[in-house]
Scaffold this motif. Sequence first.
Motif, PDB file in Angstrom:
ATOM      1  N   LEU A  87      32.181 -22.929  -4.828  1.00 51.54           N
ATOM      2  CA  LEU A  87      32.179 -24.275  -5.382  1.00 51.54           C
ATOM      3  C   LEU A  87      33.625 -24.573  -5.752  1.00 51.54           C
ATOM      4  CD1 LEU A  87      30.374 -26.653  -6.549  1.00 51.54           C
ATOM      5  CD2 LEU A  87      30.640 -25.494  -8.757  1.00 51.54           C
ATOM      6  N   SER A  88      34.129 -25.719  -5.321  1.00 48.85           N
ATOM      7  CA  SER A  88      35.518 -26.058  -5.633  1.00 48.85           C
ATOM      8  C   SER A  88      35.580 -27.321  -6.488  1.00 48.85           C
ATOM      9  CB  SER A  88      36.315 -26.259  -4.332  1.00 48.85           C
ATOM     10  OG  SER A  88      37.658 -26.588  -4.626  1.00 48.85           O
ATOM     11  N   LEU A  89      36.151 -27.177  -7.678  1.00 50.77           N
ATOM     12  CA  LEU A  89      36.325 -28.310  -8.589  1.00 50.77           C
ATOM     13  C   LEU A  89      37.800 -28.690  -8.641  1.00 50.77           C
ATOM     14  CD1 LEU A  89      34.343 -26.848 -11.621  1.00 50.77           C
ATOM     15  CD2 LEU A  89      33.460 -28.277  -9.768  1.00 50.77           C
ATOM     16  N   THR A  90      38.077 -29.974  -8.674  1.00 53.47           N
ATOM     17  CA  THR A  90      39.466 -30.415  -8.782  1.00 53.47           C
ATOM     18  C   THR A  90      39.693 -30.937 -10.196  1.00 53.47           C
ATOM     19  OG1 THR A  90      39.312 -31.066  -6.469  1.00 53.47           O
ATOM     20  CG2 THR A  90      41.249 -31.799  -7.680  1.00 53.47           C
ATOM     21  N   GLN A  91      40.643 -30.305 -10.888  1.00 50.47           N
ATOM     22  CA  GLN A  91      40.877 -30.629 -12.301  1.00 50.47           C
ATOM     23  C   GLN A  91      42.365 -30.877 -12.504  1.00 50.47           C
ATOM     24  OE1 GLN A  91      39.104 -31.490 -14.717  1.00 50.47           O
ATOM     25  NE2 GLN A  91      39.154 -30.153 -16.509  1.00 50.47           N
ATOM     26  N   ALA A  92      42.847 -32.077 -12.790  1.00 49.66           N
ATOM     27  CA  ALA A  92      42.136 -33.327 -12.794  1.00 49.66           C
ATOM     28  C   ALA A  92      41.713 -33.713 -11.373  1.00 49.66           C
ATOM     29  CB  ALA A  92      43.057 -34.406 -13.358  1.00 49.66           C
ATOM     30  N   SER A  93      40.703 -34.571 -11.305  1.00 49.18           N
ATOM     31  CA  SER A  93      40.133 -34.933 -10.005  1.00 49.18           C
ATOM     32  C   SER A  93      41.013 -35.907  -9.232  1.00 49.18           C
ATOM     33  CB  SER A  93      38.755 -35.559 -10.211  1.00 49.18           C
ATOM     34  OG  SER A  93      38.890 -36.942 -10.505  1.00 49.18           O
ATOM     35  N   ALA A 130      45.928 -28.696  -9.084  1.00 41.37           N
ATOM     36  CA  ALA A 130      47.203 -29.325  -8.725  1.00 41.37           C
ATOM     37  C   ALA A 130      47.735 -30.121  -9.913  1.00 41.37           C
ATOM     38  CB  ALA A 130      47.017 -30.239  -7.510  1.00 41.37           C
ATOM     39  N   ARG A 131      46.831 -30.676 -10.695  1.00 38.52           N
ATOM     40  CA  ARG A 131      47.208 -31.387 -11.931  1.00 38.52           C
ATOM     41  C   ARG A 131      46.533 -30.710 -13.129  1.00 38.52           C
ATOM     42  NH1 ARG A 131      46.510 -35.786  -8.182  1.00 38.52           N
ATOM     43  NH2 ARG A 131      48.559 -36.711  -7.687  1.00 38.52           N
ATOM     44  N   PHE A 132      46.600 -29.385 -13.122  1.00 33.08           N
ATOM     45  CA  PHE A 132      45.962 -28.577 -14.156  1.00 33.08           C
ATOM     46  C   PHE A 132      46.495 -28.932 -15.538  1.00 33.08           C
ATOM     47  CE2 PHE A 132      45.601 -24.658 -16.691  1.00 33.08           C
ATOM     48  CZ  PHE A 132      44.272 -24.300 -16.462  1.00 33.08           C
ATOM     49  N   ALA A 133      47.795 -29.008 -15.669  1.00 29.88           N
ATOM     50  CA  ALA A 133      48.390 -29.250 -16.987  1.00 29.88           C
ATOM     51  C   ALA A 133      48.016 -30.631 -17.516  1.00 29.88           C
ATOM     52  CB  ALA A 133      49.904 -29.101 -16.903  1.00 29.88           C
ATOM     53  N   ASN A 134      47.987 -31.612 -16.632  1.00 28.15           N
ATOM     54  CA  ASN A 134      47.632 -32.956 -17.078  1.00 28.15           C
ATOM     55  C   ASN A 134      46.219 -32.984 -17.655  1.00 28.15           C
ATOM     56  OD1 ASN A 134      49.383 -33.288 -14.328  1.00 28.15           O
ATOM     57  ND2 ASN A 134      50.049 -34.708 -15.929  1.00 28.15           N
ATOM     58  N   ALA A 135      45.329 -32.272 -17.000  1.00 25.21           N
ATOM     59  CA  ALA A 135      43.952 -32.228 -17.483  1.00 25.21           C
ATOM     60  C   ALA A 135      43.864 -31.447 -18.785  1.00 25.21           C
ATOM     61  CB  ALA A 135      43.057 -31.589 -16.418  1.00 25.21           C
ATOM     62  N   LEU A 136      44.565 -30.347 -18.827  1.00 18.23           N
ATOM     63  CA  LEU A 136      44.507 -29.461 -19.988  1.00 18.23           C
ATOM     64  C   LEU A 136      44.983 -30.173 -21.251  1.00 18.23           C
ATOM     65  CD1 LEU A 136      44.004 -26.335 -20.504  1.00 18.23           C
ATOM     66  CD2 LEU A 136      46.490 -26.183 -20.621  1.00 18.23           C
ATOM     67  N   VAL A 137      46.116 -30.839 -21.103  1.00 22.01           N
ATOM     68  CA  VAL A 137      46.699 -31.551 -22.238  1.00 22.01           C
ATOM     69  C   VAL A 137      45.765 -32.669 -22.690  1.00 22.01           C
ATOM     70  CG1 VAL A 137      48.535 -33.168 -22.778  1.00 22.01           C
ATOM     71  CG2 VAL A 137      49.079 -30.930 -21.793  1.00 22.01           C
ATOM     72  N   GLU A 197      42.403 -40.457 -17.271  1.00 23.09           N
ATOM     73  CA  GLU A 197      42.255 -39.224 -18.036  1.00 23.09           C
ATOM     74  C   GLU A 197      43.340 -38.199 -17.727  1.00 23.09           C
ATOM     75  OE1 GLU A 197      37.400 -39.737 -18.376  1.00 23.09           O
ATOM     76  OE2 GLU A 197      38.225 -38.009 -17.318  1.00 23.09           O
ATOM     77  N   ALA A 198      44.194 -38.530 -16.788  1.00 21.61           N
ATOM     78  CA  ALA A 198      45.309 -37.623 -16.510  1.00 21.61           C
ATOM     79  C   ALA A 198      46.559 -38.491 -16.339  1.00 21.61           C
ATOM     80  CB  ALA A 198      45.024 -36.786 -15.275  1.00 21.61           C
ATOM     81  N   ASN A 199      47.209 -38.416 -15.189  1.00 21.44           N
ATOM     82  CA  ASN A 199      48.420 -39.209 -14.993  1.00 21.44           C
ATOM     83  C   ASN A 199      48.305 -40.153 -13.801  1.00 21.44           C
ATOM     84  OD1 ASN A 199      48.378 -36.935 -13.315  1.00 21.44           O
ATOM     85  ND2 ASN A 199      50.559 -37.133 -12.877  1.00 21.44           N
ATOM     86  N   GLU A 200      47.069 -40.530 -13.505  1.00 17.16           N
ATOM     87  CA  GLU A 200      46.858 -41.473 -12.397  1.00 17.16           C
ATOM     88  C   GLU A 200      46.084 -42.680 -12.912  1.00 17.16           C
ATOM     89  OE1 GLU A 200      46.604 -39.384  -8.271  1.00 17.16           O
ATOM     90  OE2 GLU A 200      45.006 -38.581  -9.509  1.00 17.16           O
ATOM     91  N   ILE A 201      46.492 -43.826 -12.449  1.00 20.84           N
ATOM     92  CA  ILE A 201      45.820 -45.072 -12.833  1.00 20.84           C
ATOM     93  C   ILE A 201      45.326 -45.753 -11.569  1.00 20.84           C
ATOM     94  CG2 ILE A 201      46.140 -47.350 -13.887  1.00 20.84           C
ATOM     95  CD1 ILE A 201      48.734 -45.820 -15.160  1.00 20.84           C
ATOM     96  N   PHE A 202      44.062 -46.038 -11.534  1.00 21.89           N
ATOM     97  CA  PHE A 202      43.494 -46.812 -10.432  1.00 21.89           C
ATOM     98  C   PHE A 202      43.151 -48.163 -11.027  1.00 21.89           C
ATOM     99  CE2 PHE A 202      43.016 -42.409  -9.455  1.00 21.89           C
ATOM    100  CZ  PHE A 202      43.346 -42.334  -8.111  1.00 21.89           C
TER     101      PHE A 202
END
Lengths: 354, 354, 354, 354
Positions: free
Chosen positions: A137-143, A173-180, A284-289
Amino acid sequence: MNFASDNVAGASPRVMEALVAANAGSQRAYGADEHTARVEARLKEIFERDLSVFLVATGTAANALALATLCPPWGAVLCHAEAHVAEDECGAPEFFTGGAKLVGFPGRLGKLTAEEIAAHLAAPTGRPPHQVIPSALSLTQASEAGTVYTLDEIATLADIARRHGLGVHMDGARFANALVRLGVSPADMTWRAGVDVLSFGATKNGCLAAEAVIVFDRDKAAHMAQRRKRGGHLLSKGRLLGAQLDAYLADGHWLDLAARANAAADRLAAGLARLGCRIALPVEANEIFVFLPQAMDEELRAAGALYHPWVTSSLPEGVAAGEGEVLVRLVTAFDTAEAAVDRFLAIAGGQAAA
Amino acid sequence: MNFASDNVAGASPRVMEALVAANAGSQRAYGADEHTARVEARLKEIFERDLSVFLVATGTAANALALATLCPPWGAVLCHAEAHVAEDECGAPEFFTGGAKLVGFPGRLGKLTAEEIAAHLAAPTGRPPHQVIPSALSLTQASEAGTVYTLDEIATLADIARRHGLGVHMDGARFANALVRLGVSPADMTWRAGVDVLSFGATKNGCLAAEAVIVFDRDKAAHMAQRRKRGGHLLSKGRLLGAQLDAYLADGHWLDLAARANAAADRLAAGLARLGCRIALPVEANEIFVFLPQAMDEELRAAGALYHPWVTSSLPEGVAAGEGEVLVRLVTAFDTAEAAVDRFLAIAGGQAAA
Amino acid sequence: MNFASDNVAGASPRVMEALVAANAGSQRAYGADEHTARVEARLKEIFERDLSVFLVATGTAANALALATLCPPWGAVLCHAEAHVAEDECGAPEFFTGGAKLVGFPGRLGKLTAEEIAAHLAAPTGRPPHQVIPSALSLTQASEAGTVYTLDEIATLADIARRHGLGVHMDGARFANALVRLGVSPADMTWRAGVDVLSFGATKNGCLAAEAVIVFDRDKAAHMAQRRKRGGHLLSKGRLLGAQLDAYLADGHWLDLAARANAAADRLAAGLARLGCRIALPVEANEIFVFLPQAMDEELRAAGALYHPWVTSSLPEGVAAGEGEVLVRLVTAFDTAEAAVDRFLAIAGGQAAA
Amino acid sequence: MNFASDNVAGASPRVMEALVAANAGSQRAYGADEHTARVEARLKEIFERDLSVFLVATGTAANALALATLCPPWGAVLCHAEAHVAEDECGAPEFFTGGAKLVGFPGRLGKLTAEEIAAHLAAPTGRPPHQVIPSALSLTQASEAGTVYTLDEIATLADIARRHGLGVHMDGARFANALVRLGVSPADMTWRAGVDVLSFGATKNGCLAAEAVIVFDRDKAAHMAQRRKRGGHLLSKGRLLGAQLDAYLADGHWLDLAARANAAADRLAAGLARLGCRIALPVEANEIFVFLPQAMDEELRAAGALYHPWVTSSLPEGVAAGEGEVLVRLVTAFDTAEAAVDRFLAIAGGQAAA
């Protein structure tokens, strides 16, 4: 005003200085250098446990190697339909696994749901050996949708996976952004929640090219060294990776960098909302849609702002671009200047006012 | 006194400065940066023709990608039995080609001979499709034995290959060292002599991690971009590779670096010969294979000198370690200090005198 | 009363007699036998054109080899989500292609729709080389849902594929059943409609193990001989395949066999409909998908009838098992006796009457 | 007078009759038929132990699957330089292993020697992970040179392999010929001597297409079912393979067939020796390598005799074709008629007399 990607930035000054410093003198080759050793020690401390580390230069390599240890050629990787591993790596996971299948799920807001994974794994399958075996199972964090799994969501998904014999991979790939954003510990967000192998990203968050495959259970890392070498991912002058990550991890630098990127995203999102733009997905991370009025979009581009129009199936139900609107993705990075954000907002605002 | 490998050095100061300079500001990701563009232009000028360039971070990646474009899964790559591609890449060429065979030949002094290749290709084979199809010839320049193919040797081998339908690959991990030694042009040593695809090495000669796959005939590079991405070798922050190579190639810096490494090798070899040590193989690049008296070897190691004992089948006929002798490999690099060479020789000399 | 699969039957008597006859005496090995030569000639006549034929023993091998010629490792095969190649071959296409992706579409009644394929191919994709390249379209004729593409449907889909540079594969595991149902020529149902490579099935329809990969354009069959050998699919005593197919194709035997299987399916479907059972999908080949009342299902199984319960997403919109109903698949074959059908119906009828 | 190969014969009458008998009626598909079950039971009895069996249609498939279970992608298979797996399968082992290396040794009379294998495995190698890992030893029994390993030779080689962590494979394409010649038990010639996985050949010795991969230790057969399916080697109508092998193994039929082939080889070899032809290699199975005077060769071919000229490096030291001589290979089979042998000898004799 470059919001095209967190890949358009260079390295943080501290990372760069460390690299310059590490350049002097002789070091043992192939990852036996002192910098890489220090990275390993730091990661053990940060993750509060023994673990196996394999440094590589790209996130695609990290993901593909990670999945290859969890999934045999006759296996399947369950992931979000829009996951980077499924959509944006030109089949690297298939290449490194020797031809496994990536099975994509629609998820919700870019995240897999426990319901869909549980249903898939509970469904009757044919008799062996006609079907591939769900193996990871592969989760992307942040997605990919800029959202973040909560600890509970990770644990629930990992638990379902484990009960069906699947290993759990996290594409960080954006682990730190999610963690923080979550404000939790690295251990809590990974192995304590059931993650077996982590692609620990650093390139997007302040390195030039440095990722780590972290295997929490050493036994599961068997032959990863061979896989990495064979994939051409063992750098001869390993200090390049070691020095970057050493500085990145020292004194919480990586968390500061992520906090900066996240804050810039928040400032940008808040400003756009104030201007009446509809934010399409939770930031929730560093991306804005966000949906931009076409005129605003044109004005911004004319002023030199860089960002990508976006197509996604991860929008909340019922949310879609209205007439005259365009969905775009804006990505901030550790080096996004407040001034750039404010200038972007000013231009947008001029247009909004018009 | 580190003569273990040309991988133990860092980058040349000029390369490092360029990297620092390139780190500032935004650049387009995935190789669309201005540095990479400049590298491409420089290489066209240096090689005096149009060509296709693919930057990667490791020599193994460069070789594996190069061979994969020349050799199908049911093909064979003819190479020296001790070639890096055959012996030291943990099967990377097999991985990237999808399972081709590497067929090793004993050669002479580390170099393939026209006779053995011609004989192999002329030999009767079974009827198709039972045997794999010889598809590529791979030459290592400079060779694993520190020797260098002459232009005539390359042209003769390439001509044999071409007449039997094989593509020609050159593993140029030490391309500059060979080039400088021969004193010829890059074009003459490659495509004019019949080389189709070149692994252009720079890491060993003054970069930290930067290699280029150069495909001289654009048509033969079809889908290399996909192969590279799928192999995890497309760096997101492509400036890392571009900036290094840009500085490396500018103003003949690369040639200067190689000349320095070669000169250090010559100085070291001459010194050892003066001390009565038998040089085992012609010193034609930056590697010295020499028989050391055991006592000298011990003294040097005790004094902190680093280098590897060596086992090879490439020694000239009749040449072998005598009693009490050990064969070692000494490698110099662009940053090998004369002082280090002289200190090494002094210690060896003290022992020789003893 | 074995309706479990058309794989539970043996070979037709004529095929078996031919095999016995062919067993005597010496024949050249590896497909150079006279039987195989005759098969090739027959297929050229039947398909009204020159073509390339490769005999193999299994449908999985035929499909995987066919797809591997059309789709590179970095390619995608578009197919129905329930296609055999996607769901029931344990990743054989991924193995033979070297790790390509199979992208499944929901289709309608087991068949791909022009709308979904056209939309997929028209959608904006990322910049190369991040995404795999759609390279082949695979149609199953007759489909996994027992339905049959019309000539127009095939031509429309193939045309869309061709315009986007995709090759077209037809999985004809039940080719004859579909052909006989449509009453068209083999040429019309394949290359004239745009099919490039056909998996010509014979095992299910009267052979023991005999399939042919037919490549209509010889140029596209390059290296298929190597692929087959390398896959372990070149039989040494090629007469085994040649003799079966020679008899199968002679005098329209194959069409007679398919007609018998189809007629048995029609008889069975009609009988069940008369008993009030709801036929779930159009019966267009030799498979019946039908909802049975649970009691009837139990009675039939108790009487020794063999067949599989079924799960599919291909049912017409709004059609689903009612309470107390179970969806089952019944497959007829060339050797399905009318008596077996009638006995099945009698038992079902007794239950229906009850 | 067809001595080209043991592949030019059909099946033995008993095998063929069994196939005809097995053709009637329904059987479960995919190897769940009663014939296959019987084969498994017979093999357990014949090999005097529990084991795992996987039937396939070709020797190439059997070998490739066997090696893939023993050798990872980053592994090496040690084998004779002229082994079928190395030279005549177009890279099938490389394909199924995912790109492992086959390392060929010159051996002696077609057989590996303990000395060369021990020396290879004892030699210093580089540090991991640069070199592939020797993982399997593959012995061909009888060998490509028509010779047979003694039990001691097998045990010694297997012991060396085991002590270095390698699994042991036996390519038994001519297993019965070797077994009958040695007059030992199947258990003694395989697992009791250290063989882990056997390619049990039957096609050359009286079947049409039937081989078995036998894994003596069930634990080592994990996922072989998936490998076979994914390779396209799981026959839907498994009775084809089951019925052949059932008859082949019943009542020692397979041993009788091999004895006949061997006897024919002996008769032919003895006759040729009497005529003064030099037998090039010991005749220990059903293959004769012999030097024919050119005139004799021409006469025989003119009379319709079929056989192949041969090139091999396995001749005893100092043995080579003299002037006017040609080395040829003559292969007998279970159905080689004494009359054919005698006619061949008569023609040869006429020429010898001349």
